[in-house]
Structure formats: C-alpha cells, structure tokens
Enzyme design. Structure first.
Site, PDB file in Angstrom:
ATOM      1  N   HIS A  38       0.728  -1.096   0.053  1.00 44.05           N
ATOM      2  CA  HIS A  38      -0.129   0.156  -0.028  1.00 44.05           C
ATOM      3  C   HIS A  38       0.749   1.278  -0.016  1.00 44.05           C
ATOM      4  CE1 HIS A  38      -3.482  -2.274   1.591  1.00 44.05           C
ATOM      5  NE2 HIS A  38      -2.763  -3.045   2.033  1.00 44.05           N
ATOM      6  N   GLU A 120       2.293  -0.817   4.444  1.00 43.14           N
ATOM      7  CA  GLU A 120       2.184   0.412   3.981  1.00 43.14           C
ATOM      8  C   GLU A 120       3.487   1.061   3.770  1.00 43.14           C
ATOM      9  OE1 GLU A 120      -0.687   2.125   3.417  1.00 43.14           O
ATOM     10  OE2 GLU A 120      -2.258   1.198   4.601  1.00 43.14           O
ATOM     11  N   HIS A 159      -2.481  -2.772  -3.578  1.00 44.14           N
ATOM     12  CA  HIS A 159      -3.839  -2.693  -3.049  1.00 44.14           C
ATOM     13  C   HIS A 159      -4.661  -2.509  -4.246  1.00 44.14           C
ATOM     14  CE1 HIS A 159      -6.554  -0.820   0.193  1.00 44.14           C
ATOM     15  NE2 HIS A 159      -6.946  -1.978  -0.354  1.00 44.14           N
ATOM     16  N   ASP A 169      -3.665   2.817  -4.786  1.00 47.05           N
ATOM     17  CA  ASP A 169      -2.296   2.763  -4.222  1.00 47.05           C
ATOM     18  C   ASP A 169      -1.713   1.227  -4.350  1.00 47.05           C
ATOM     19  OD1 ASP A 169      -4.456   1.857  -2.111  1.00 47.05           O
ATOM     20  OD2 ASP A 169      -2.712   1.466  -0.960  1.00 47.05           O
TER      21      ASP A 169
HETATM   22 ZN   LIG Z   1      -4.123   0.541   0.543  1.00 49.13          ZN
END
Ligand SMILES: [Zn+2]
Length: 185
Positions: A38, A120, A159, A169
C-alpha cells in the site's frame, strides 16, 4: 542491510513496534500467503508528521487537518509501515489479521485480509518512493517469505490489484521492477 527475523509470535526482531488495537484473529487454519503493498500519507502528500501511526492507533486528531475529519472514525491498520527513511514500524503481529485491504480479491479468493500481510509505504501514488523504502521492503519481503513459505514468488500485489474498483495505491509511482531486482539480487 541487517537480515530481519520474525519470532514465533509473529513480530519482527529489533524493529520499532507501535501496537494497534485494529486487528483480530485470522480464520482457523489460514495460511499466510500474500503480501499486499500500500501507499499512504497523512495528510495526503505530506510526510513525516506521525499521523499514520496515530491513524492506525485511533488517535488521529480530527481537528488537526480538514482531511482527518473524514477518516478519523475509521478503524484500520497494516502489519507494517515503512517510512520515507526506510524505518520499519510494526503495528500488528503477522499471525493476526490486520485491517488494510477491505473488500478485495486475489487469484479467485476474496477477503484478502484473512491470508495476507499488509505493508504500507509512506508515499503518494504519483511521487517517487524513496530508495530506502525499496530496500526496507525487499528486506521485509525476504523475511516474510522465509518465515511463511506459503508466500511464493508471485504472491505480492498492490492494493490497486486486489481492489481495482476502489483503490489506486501504491500507484504508478511505485516501481515494481525495482523491487523485483532487489528481491532477486
Ligand atoms: Zn491501500
């Protein structure tokens, strides 16, 4: 770069930990077999304010920025965040289910949170990710594959790949070829 190790409880060793309350158990007998990449920045396009960490711990101050008002009631998390510096922070044990993917599908299986690890990167869809983030991610992917061998070489997705109607993303700025070169080399 130092090799990352993951302990029996699903935590990286020698890594910053900020525990998020936003997780639950994976379904029984679930194999961890996918890594989801992400991108996030809070507020969007700004880096280093510590707001992602606050967001994942339900401590985001709605009054601090107009964008925060719209998201501060969400309860989300990822297993790890890789900051612009390459620093890795872990929020949820890999053995537990973090809440990062939402409605999603990968190779015919839905609800990707059940069987994935969410990572992330602090970034934006259209701004180059930082070199230390690629190295940090490659290091983390290697550790995860080694610890959870059901994650095969193909089992890494954005994602945007598992929720294409809703999510963009980590965006076109994320250089998959660069990551793959680091993983091979
Ligand atoms: Zn995401």
């Amino acid at each position: 770069m130092t090799k990352l190790l993951i302990d029996d409880a699903g935590w990286l060793q020698s890594t910053e930990v900020i525990r998020s309350p936003n997780f639950d158990a994976r379904p029984d007998n679930t194999q961890i077999k996918l890594i989801v990449v992400h991108g996030i920045s809070l507020p969007p396009g700004e880096y280093g304010g510590g707001h992602i960490q606050e967001f994942f711990c339900n401590n985001l101050d709605a009054g601090a920025h107009s964008y925060f008002e719209s998201i501060c009631e969400l309860t989300v998390s990822a297993h790890c965040l890789i900051e612009r510096s390459g620093n890795v922070i872990q929020f949820v044990s890999f053995l537990d289910r973090a809440w990062h993917a939402g409605a999603s599908e990968w190779c015919g299986e839905t609800a990707c949170n059940d069987f994935s690890v969410g990572i992330e990167l602090e970034g934006s869809d259209d701004q180059a990710y930082a070199e230390p983030q690629y190295r940090g991610l490659a290091n983390l992917v290697a550790a995860l594959r080694s610890r959870y061998p059901a994650i095969d070489a193909e089992a890494i997705a954005g994602h945007c790949d598992i929720a294409p109607a809703r999510k963009t993303d980590p965006g076109p700025a994320f250089d998959w070829a660069r990551l793959n070169r680091l993983l091979v080399g």
